[in-house]
Write an enzyme that holds these catalytic residues in place. Structure first.
Site, PDB file in Angstrom:
ATOM      1  N   LYS A  30       0.990  -0.591   0.172  1.00  0.00           N
ATOM      2  CA  LYS A  30      -0.249   0.260   0.014  1.00  0.00           C
ATOM      3  C   LYS A  30       1.202   1.082  -0.080  1.00  0.00           C
ATOM      4  O   LYS A  30       0.596   2.117  -0.825  1.00  0.00           O
ATOM      5  CB  LYS A  30      -0.947  -0.138   1.031  1.00  0.00           C
ATOM      6  CG  LYS A  30      -2.023  -0.958   0.970  1.00  0.00           C
ATOM      7  CD  LYS A  30      -2.755  -1.149   2.633  1.00  0.00           C
ATOM      8  CE  LYS A  30      -3.733  -2.430   2.084  1.00  0.00           C
ATOM      9  NZ  LYS A  30      -4.453  -2.868   3.285  1.00  0.00           N
ATOM     10  N   ASP A  86     -11.829   3.142   3.969  1.00  0.00           N
ATOM     11  CA  ASP A  86     -11.614   1.436   4.129  1.00  0.00           C
ATOM     12  C   ASP A  86     -12.791   1.730   4.150  1.00  0.00           C
ATOM     13  O   ASP A  86     -13.405   0.550   3.682  1.00  0.00           O
ATOM     14  CB  ASP A  86     -11.349   1.208   4.801  1.00  0.00           C
ATOM     15  CG  ASP A  86     -10.092   0.249   4.492  1.00  0.00           C
ATOM     16  OD1 ASP A  86      -9.580  -0.341   3.883  1.00  0.00           O
ATOM     17  OD2 ASP A  86      -9.081  -0.454   5.913  1.00  0.00           O
ATOM     18  N   GLN A 130      -5.105  -1.911   9.300  1.00  0.00           N
ATOM     19  CA  GLN A 130      -4.878  -3.046   9.461  1.00  0.00           C
ATOM     20  C   GLN A 130      -5.185  -4.208   9.890  1.00  0.00           C
ATOM     21  O   GLN A 130      -4.611  -4.076  10.955  1.00  0.00           O
ATOM     22  CB  GLN A 130      -3.509  -3.009   8.523  1.00  0.00           C
ATOM     23  CG  GLN A 130      -2.914  -4.951   7.769  1.00  0.00           C
ATOM     24  CD  GLN A 130      -3.519  -4.296   6.739  1.00  0.00           C
ATOM     25  OE1 GLN A 130      -3.359  -3.576   5.659  1.00  0.00           O
ATOM     26  NE2 GLN A 130      -4.056  -5.416   5.988  1.00  0.00           N
TER      27      GLN A 130
END
Ligand code: NDP
Length: 295
Positions: A53, A120, A97
């Site tokens: 990422k 997200d 994460q």
């Protein structure tokens, strides 16, 4: 006849050229998009995902920073850092994460992220927006699948779509997005009786179970579009999807490979959501108002 392979890597690369131009435009306007990634513990797969990422951010002109915490850190420390990042004007997107260590309450952590920075799309405000057809930050993996379908010219409206898996990050939002585009959607789980009876009716079949190669050719309708979200590390070290690619590609009309299918799209859509978040601030659009650009 063999299926058309939907090349997620190529679609993602093309999208990233577009995102890069948008990021450069925003930077010229004094609003370089910024992403903060929080990682807790030493999960090897998570570290690889985070590294990918960050690399993608660098290549696209997005500022990024990684906040690493040890496995046994107190949840309060992470919450404190998220509060700081919520106030940090250089940061437009915050990503935690997953999975988090067992002593963490995922819901509390996600709820602490300002909804306008939740790139997200897991914050309850963003999920509510998705459910009501007003998504601002659609969750990246199903968002990537929708983009792949669009770019491959696959019709969604009026089609029978079957989603296998009901996780909050893939299966459920996937089903909602297909529903929003006019598909007739069925969601299957580990409790579904006679899974094949459902999957064989699918014009569009999306599989996200984490069970390597569980979807075989006899479970697929001839000519169907088969999207394999699964990423499974096999004993020989290679990656496999949840679909038995070799047999299913002989029956499907379109199919995604693993690797090189949904995976690169997930990262591309994270970049897209981060740039969207920065763009909204730059143009004075409220973080939670749907302008009709997404999904
Ligand atoms: P979860 O484990 O959270 O969910 C799996 C789902 O699959 C559950 O709903 C489960 O049902 C269902 N399931 C399991 N076995 C069966 C079965 N035999 N028949 C029908 N349904 C079944 O996984 P995730 O959604 O997080 O991830 C799924 C896969 O996608 C994994 O391989 C993961 O690595 C991959 N992934 C890939 C991403 C990408 O970018 N390509 C991003 C995120 C995930 P039940 O609820 O009843 O237990």
């Amino acid at each position: 006849m063999s299926a058309v392979i939907i090349d997620g890597k190529a679609i993602a690369s093309a999208l990233r050229v577009e995102w890069k131009a948008r990021a450069e435009y925003l930077k010229e306007k004094g609003m370089q998009p910024g992403l903060a990634v929080i990682i807790v513990g030493n999960n090897q797969a998570s570290s690889i995902y985070v590294r990918n990422k960050v690399k993608a951010c660098n290549e696209t002109g997005i500022y990024s920073e990684v906040h690493e915490f040890s496995e046994n850190i107190d949840e309060c420390e992470v919450l404190k850092r998220i509060q700081e990042l919520n106030k940090n004007s250089k940061i437009h997107g915050i990503l935690v994460q997953l999975p988090l260590p067992r002593h963490f309450e995922d819901r509390r952590i996600i709820a602490s992220i300002e909804a306008g920075k939740d790139v997200d799309g897991f914050h309850l405000n963003n999920i509510g927006a998705l459910v009501t057809g007003n998504a601002v930050y659609p969750p990246c993996t199903p968002y990537g699948v929708m983009k792949m379908l669009e770019k491959s010219g696959i019709q969604i409206e009026g089609q029978n779509a079957v989603v296998v898996g009901r996780s909050n990050i893939v299966g459920k939002p996937m089903a909602l997005m297909l529903l929003e585009k006019g598909a007739t959607v069925t969601i299957c789980t580990s409790k579904t009786r006679d899974l094949a009876e459902h999957t064989r009716r699918a014009d569009i079949l999306v599989v996200a179970t984490g069970k390597p190669r569980m979807i075989t050719a006899k479970m697929v309708k001839p000519g169907a579009t088969v999207i394999d979200v699964g990423i499974n590390r096999m004993p020989d070290g290679k990656l496999a999807g949840d679909v038995d690619f070799d047999s299913v590609k002989e029956k499907a009309g379109h199919i995604t490979p693993v690797p090189g299918g949904v995976g690169p799209m997930t990262i591309a859509m994270l970049l897209c959501n981060t740039i969207e978040a920065a763009g909204r601030i730059q143009s004075g659009i409220e973080p939670q108002v749907n302008t009709g650009n997404n999904t």
